[in-house]
Scaffold this active site. Structure first.
Site, PDB file in Angstrom:
ATOM      1  N   ASP A  49      39.863  26.210  45.264  1.00  0.00           N
ATOM      2  CA  ASP A  49      39.419  27.378  44.507  1.00  0.00           C
ATOM      3  C   ASP A  49      38.367  28.148  45.302  1.00  0.00           C
ATOM      4  O   ASP A  49      38.367  28.102  46.529  1.00  0.00           O
ATOM      5  CB  ASP A  49      38.863  26.912  43.151  1.00  0.00           C
ATOM      6  CG  ASP A  49      39.119  27.918  42.032  1.00  0.00           C
ATOM      7  OD1 ASP A  49      38.501  28.996  42.072  1.00  0.00           O
ATOM      8  OD2 ASP A  49      39.935  27.630  41.138  1.00  0.00           O
ATOM      9  N   HIS A 101      34.191  30.707  39.823  1.00  0.00           N
ATOM     10  CA  HIS A 101      35.499  30.348  39.278  1.00  0.00           C
ATOM     11  C   HIS A 101      35.833  28.872  39.513  1.00  0.00           C
ATOM     12  O   HIS A 101      36.285  28.159  38.603  1.00  0.00           O
ATOM     13  CB  HIS A 101      36.553  31.245  39.914  1.00  0.00           C
ATOM     14  CG  HIS A 101      37.903  31.199  39.297  1.00  0.00           C
ATOM     15  ND1 HIS A 101      38.893  30.336  39.744  1.00  0.00           N
ATOM     16  CD2 HIS A 101      38.454  31.917  38.300  1.00  0.00           C
ATOM     17  CE1 HIS A 101      39.995  30.541  39.039  1.00  0.00           C
ATOM     18  NE2 HIS A 101      39.765  31.483  38.150  1.00  0.00           N
ATOM     19  N   SER A 283      43.996  30.306  34.599  1.00  0.00           N
ATOM     20  CA  SER A 283      43.141  29.500  35.470  1.00  0.00           C
ATOM     21  C   SER A 283      42.392  28.440  34.693  1.00  0.00           C
ATOM     22  O   SER A 283      42.021  27.401  35.235  1.00  0.00           O
ATOM     23  CB  SER A 283      42.122  30.393  36.190  1.00  0.00           C
ATOM     24  OG  SER A 283      42.689  31.068  37.263  1.00  0.00           O
TER      25      SER A 283
END
Length: 442
Positions: A49, A101, A283
């Site tokens: 990620d 994220h 996600s």
């Protein structure tokens, strides 16, 4: 490329206020599995990620590189970003998150601190690789992280050791044409290699819904990727959740495989070691699924590395109670049918998966050839039985394929998906091991 960064913000909840067990963790039935004594212990998950804030209170104790006193990032962290890197810079030697994220997604897999139960498998450990530069990757950076996970290296990039590879990978990103995946085949081989190494590949389906065939970017489009759609706390399919089928193959492939919590999911953020926030997107759904696989493999270690049987169990035990606000038909399948190209087989259920009976399994193998006897490589062979979801195998360079976990005593429909060849479906009765199936494609 995770759109959540740009399209969904942090909600104005008190960032220090614990919510106890998060709704998504409860939705996948993780607490019931914990009650059986299974919390993911012995399993390692990998986060590919934007990086990870490894010092976050909910993540530091779960980092494989932390022994409680000192950190050792060898074999536990790799940075595929060699220029730029935002606030982290490039070539970091310790886990760093340039966007937030990645911290959020790893938190959903394993995060836990006090009453902050944000992770599905808090007994598991994590390792990581940054494959995006402030939210943007390339086929090269994505591939580099996959390669690291197949054979992790020391911090200098040397001495690869396959014994240090993780069991499960979470991939909350997609590679569109704007990032270099122009043919959509750029990551097909590396993803196939990752799965062939025995690593389970969980992938977000994408946030391009609600139209059909919006599961359109690698790696979600591949047969080896277990693609995950997003649902809300009311078990309603999110409008943004990408729909199938995947048009990468002919015939098209059912996608997503399953769905999981992906709307207003609270997890760790990279603002500080005690910060939390909510994000929405597929996600957020994929790490819920990855966490469930960690629970399943911890509870039933005989399944470790057995991707085909794991897929079959997850899909066969999924809860079909998902609402599609506007019913739709994608790929010729109505969203009222199970499975469908809106939410797959349903929403993942950890308890049902772990308590599901295991039938006797045998191996089925063979070869796909042309009419003149040449092996056809990179074709997707599928077996669909009356009591089990489809399982898939990719042919090697000489056309050979193998299914390791086929339930004996059933009759299967065998189909072939290829970019160049066609094949009429046929039925195969499996009572014992089969090693000489020959499929002639036109």
């Amino acid at each position: 490329e995770p759109p959540e960064i740009a399209n969904f913000g942090i909600t104005p909840f008190d960032p220090l206020s614990p919510f106890a067990i998060e709704w998504g963790v409860a939705n996948v039935n993780a607490p019931a599995v914990w009650g059986l004594g299974n919390n993911g212990a012995g399993i390692v998950v990998g986060g590919l990620d934007t990086g990870i804030r490894w010092t976050h209170n909910t993540l530091k104790p779960k980092y494989r590189g932390w022994n409680g006193v000192t950190a050792d990032h060898n074999y536990n962290w790799h940075d595929a970003i060699h220029a730029g890197g935002g606030v982290c810079g490039a070539n970091t030697t310790a886990p760093c998150d340039d966007s937030g994220h990645g911290t959020h997604t790893v938190g959903t897999m394993v995060g836990e601190a006090g009453t902050d139960q944000i992770g599905v498998a808090p007994g598991a450990k994590w390792i990581g690789c940054r494959n995006m530069d402030v939210g943007n990757g390339t086929p090269a950076t994505y591939t580099e992280c996959f390669q690291f996970m197949i054979a992790p290296t020391d911090s200098a990039g040397n001495n690869p050791n396959v014994a240090m590879r993780p069991h499960v990978l979470n991939n909350s990103w997609g590679c569109p044409a704007s990032e270099g995946c122009t043919t959509r085949a750029e990551l097909a081989t590396i993803v196939a290699n990752v799965e062939a190494s025995g690593i389970f590949v969980s992938v977000s389906a994408g946030n391009s819904g609600s139209g059909c065939s919006s599961v359109s970017s690698p790696p979600a489009i591949y047969a080896e990727s277990f693609s995950v759609g997003a649902i809300s706390s009311t078990n309603t399919l999110a409008s943004f959740s990408s729909r199938g089928p995947s048009t990468f193959y002919v015939p098209n492939l059912l996608k997503p495989n399953l769905s999981a919590p992906g709307v207003s999911v609270r997890s760790a953020t990279n603002t500080s070691d005690t910060s939390f926030g909510t994000l929405s997107g597929t996600s957020m759904a994929s790490p819920h699924l990855a966490g469930v696989v960690a629970l399943l493999w911890s509870a039933r270690p005989a399944l470790i590395g057995n991707i085909a049987q794991t897929r079959s169990i997850l899909q066969g035990t999924a809860n079909p109670a998902v609402t599609v606000s506007t019913p739709q038909t994608c790929g010729g399948t109505a969203s009222t049918q199970i499975p469908n190209n809106s939410f797959g087989y349903g929403r993942v259920d950890a308890l049902a998966a772990i308590t599901a009976p295991t039938a006797a399994n045998v191996q089925v193998s063979g070869r796909v050839i042309t009419a003149d006897g040449r092996g056809i490589r990179d074709a997707i062979v599928s077996l669909t039985g009356p009591n089990s979801p489809p399982i898939f195998a990719r042919t090697n360079a000489f056309g050979y394929f193998t299914f390791d976990s086929v339930i004996a005593g059933e009759t299967y429909v065998l189909t072939l998906a290829s970019k160049r060849y066609t094949f009429a479906p046929r039925t195969v009765s499996v009572s014992d091991e089969i090693s000489d199936l020959e499929l002639i494609a036109n």
